[in-house]
Design a protein around this motif. Structure first.
Motif, PDB file in Angstrom:
ATOM      1  N   ARG A 257      35.916  44.391  52.825  1.00 49.48           N
ATOM      2  CA  ARG A 257      35.347  43.362  51.961  1.00 49.48           C
ATOM      3  C   ARG A 257      36.342  42.996  50.865  1.00 49.48           C
ATOM      4  O   ARG A 257      36.955  43.872  50.264  1.00 49.48           O
ATOM      5  N   ARG A 258      36.509  41.711  50.626  1.00 52.53           N
ATOM      6  CA  ARG A 258      37.387  41.219  49.568  1.00 52.53           C
ATOM      7  C   ARG A 258      36.528  40.729  48.413  1.00 52.53           C
ATOM      8  O   ARG A 258      35.515  40.072  48.625  1.00 52.53           O
ATOM      9  N   TYR A 259      36.950  41.037  47.213  1.00 51.77           N
ATOM     10  CA  TYR A 259      36.218  40.651  46.016  1.00 51.77           C
ATOM     11  C   TYR A 259      37.061  39.695  45.183  1.00 51.77           C
ATOM     12  O   TYR A 259      38.275  39.833  45.099  1.00 51.77           O
ATOM     13  N   PHE A 260      36.392  38.738  44.536  1.00 53.81           N
ATOM     14  CA  PHE A 260      37.087  37.786  43.685  1.00 53.81           C
ATOM     15  C   PHE A 260      37.265  38.308  42.267  1.00 53.81           C
ATOM     16  O   PHE A 260      38.131  37.859  41.536  1.00 53.81           O
ATOM     17  N   HIS A 261      36.427  39.267  41.857  1.00 47.73           N
ATOM     18  CA  HIS A 261      36.504  39.854  40.519  1.00 47.73           C
ATOM     19  C   HIS A 261      36.559  41.371  40.649  1.00 47.73           C
ATOM     20  O   HIS A 261      35.875  41.957  41.486  1.00 47.73           O
ATOM     21  N   ALA A 262      37.343  42.009  39.798  1.00 44.72           N
ATOM     22  CA  ALA A 262      37.508  43.460  39.862  1.00 44.72           C
ATOM     23  C   ALA A 262      36.205  44.201  39.606  1.00 44.72           C
ATOM     24  O   ALA A 262      35.994  45.300  40.099  1.00 44.72           O
ATOM     25  N   TYR A 263      35.290  43.610  38.814  1.00 45.49           N
ATOM     26  CA  TYR A 263      34.040  44.284  38.472  1.00 45.49           C
ATOM     27  C   TYR A 263      32.957  44.128  39.545  1.00 45.49           C
ATOM     28  O   TYR A 263      31.963  44.831  39.522  1.00 45.49           O
ATOM     29  N   THR A 264      33.125  43.233  40.494  1.00 46.96           N
ATOM     30  CA  THR A 264      32.084  42.949  41.480  1.00 46.96           C
ATOM     31  C   THR A 264      31.667  44.170  42.301  1.00 46.96           C
ATOM     32  O   THR A 264      30.465  44.393  42.489  1.00 46.96           O
TER      33      THR A 264
END
Length: 74
Positions: free
Chosen positions: A14-21
């Protein structure tokens, strides 16, 4: 192995756009785990989760360090 206290949440593939997600995703799953449980049931689920994760970590020194940090300022 020292205890990692830096944000370290991720999900394979899974790729996240924000580090906190990923942390938000974990928190949402944790809250959902407690949904519709009594206080007693919630305490039992927390205890069981702690023991499962402690077994997964397995390193007693890391677990002792985590317990010490968790108890600070309480």
């Amino acid at each position: 192995m020292p205890l990692n206290t830096e944000p370290n949440f991720r999900e394979a593939g899974r790729r996240y756009f924000h580090a906190y997600t990923p942390g938000d995703d974990f928190y949402e799953a944790l809250i959902e785990m407690h949904r519709d449980l009594s206080d007693e049931q919630s305490a039992k689920v927390n205890a069981r989760l702690i023991l499962l994760l402690a077994n997964h970590i397995g390193d007693i020194a890391v677990l002792r360090e985590a317990m010490q940090i968790a108890r600070q300022d309480v």
